[in-house]
Design an enzyme around this catalytic site. Sequence first.
Site, PDB file in Angstrom:
ATOM      1  N   HIS A  85      -6.708  -6.214  -1.316  1.00  0.00           N
ATOM      2  CA  HIS A  85      -5.656  -5.409  -1.179  1.00  0.00           C
ATOM      3  C   HIS A  85      -4.413  -5.848  -0.328  1.00  0.00           C
ATOM      4  O   HIS A  85      -4.388  -6.231   0.958  1.00  0.00           O
ATOM      5  CB  HIS A  85      -5.976  -4.131  -0.410  1.00  0.00           C
TER       6      HIS A  85
ATOM      7  N   SER B 151       0.793  -1.128   0.117  1.00  0.00           N
ATOM      8  CA  SER B 151       0.027  -0.055   0.056  1.00  0.00           C
ATOM      9  C   SER B 151       0.920   1.174  -0.116  1.00  0.00           C
ATOM     10  O   SER B 151       1.769   1.363  -0.851  1.00  0.00           O
ATOM     11  CB  SER B 151      -1.001   0.014   1.255  1.00  0.00           C
TER      12      SER B 151
ATOM     13  N   ASP C 158      -8.705  -5.651  -5.787  1.00  0.00           N
ATOM     14  CA  ASP C 158      -8.239  -4.653  -5.051  1.00  0.00           C
ATOM     15  C   ASP C 158      -8.863  -3.284  -5.469  1.00  0.00           C
ATOM     16  O   ASP C 158      -8.391  -2.925  -6.498  1.00  0.00           O
ATOM     17  CB  ASP C 158      -6.809  -4.432  -5.150  1.00  0.00           C
TER      18      ASP C 158
END
Length: 563
Positions: free
Chosen positions: A329, A190, A299
Amino acid sequence: MKFNLAILLAFSSTTAAFATTLIEQITVSEEVYVEAPTDTDGDGKLDRIYVSVDRPAGSQKSSTIFYISPYAQGGNDGPMHEVDSDLLPQDEAILKGFGTDAHAFVSRLRKTLNYQAPFKVNAAKYARVSAHSVGTGKSTGCPTVGDMSETIAAKAVIDWLNGRAKAYYANGAVAKADWANGNVGMTGTSYDGTLPIMVATTGVEGLKAIVPVAAISSWYNYYRSNGLVVNPGGYIGEDADVLGYFIMRKGDCKTELARLTETMGRETGDFTKFWQDRDYLPMVKNIKAATFIIHGQSDWNVKQRHAIELWEALEGVAPRRIFLHKGGHGSTYNHGVPGKLQAWFDHFVEGDENGIEKGPQVEVELTDGSLVVQEAWPHEKAIDQRLYFARNDSLSSAASDETSMTIIDSGKSKKLESLSEKPEQKNVGRLVFLTAPMTKKILLTGTSKVSLNFSVKNRKAANLTVAIVEYEKNGSAKIITRGWADAQNHQDITQGELLVPGQNYQITFDLEPKQYSVAKGSRIGVLLASTDYMYTLRPNEGTEIQFNLGASSFIDLKLFSGP
């Protein structure tokens, strides 16, 4: 500085060779502050980046795996932006600002899947270096959410590992990385995976390989889409200033936070200088580090276009590999991904000849868990197929007669998943165009592009949402992918224009990339709508949009039979 002495209990052998082996495995841990060439809080002092080091002891110099995060010590709960309004802000020129929404964060850290590496470092081979991003945790300064100041501050750690930057212990003594051989790999998930991309675009010497997982390649594509304000999946009302508030030390950096709110342009969604400064794709040409991209096809937080556009920009620039898994994710343990990641670092950072760079470098996991190994993205066997929207609600390879069909925006009253259901029934909030049932399994791959000729009958602004849907034999609807655009940005995402009600406009934009196997007997549908409840701003229902069918309204797909 401290030593992990637990391993010394193993010194029961009297042989010198055994003792030497164990000494090399002792871990040395230390904390330093690297001086960055930035002053993000304007206090007249250079920022310092907090760094913790765990490294093998002994005389042999070590390669480094480097992690840097803005989330290392948690964050500040705070409000989101309002997404419900009577009209879109670009229509009424009123910004519903930061702090007006009563909703608070439940847990921001779930977004990064916690502050952990996507694999375990081989402690006998690599040093592990972990840092707090500028203005967060124990680092000084203010976070700037993705711009060059944040990039340069992170880069300073690699410069220190190569003897080009200064660092200090907490007592003020100079700290030297004389244990490091200068070869560095970076990874993270991320935001933590975005920072390696940022640093790599500087072309910094010593950074040999990166593995960005679920990472952002352009912050505009995270919080905006084709001129439209959009939500990251699961974070309705979030924007750059909300993220900045979360990672800033509580009570600090109020001036920087206000600057983010003032300059990010939530009232228009345009691709302004604020976002251009946070777009890494034009700088990919500077990357020297071998790049292994890992991303989930499900995602919808950091959407897959971030991985695909980075992959495309890397062509001919640096060694590259991509693994697209079926999940959301984060990374995956399926299909040996952790071992492949380790092999990537071992080859490009340590020089091991393990063959990871040979053979097909594109792997895609389908929804059933099967793995497709490809020579290219999109799949090299795919054929371009242009399908036109026809007056009989079909998708046709030939342009239909010119006619028009109108929808009335459902606004905040219906989700797109509801609008996708029962395509044979009349629903004023959407249009659905369908293929015939598939006579064999078909693979949809790559980035689909839609072109629409339209007019907005009663507003000066409108959301545009397009989705590709699989309609199974039992009638169920599965949204495969979707995309969004601001009708005002039909010509240019850098600047929109007020629409003239009733005037025709042409707009072309990409949907989110996807590789998906459509089952035999299913139909492919294309859904045209306005507001997407989970992703766009939500005006009251009632916006009327007319779509003009014919040669100017179509969708471009990439398809092939199999696998």
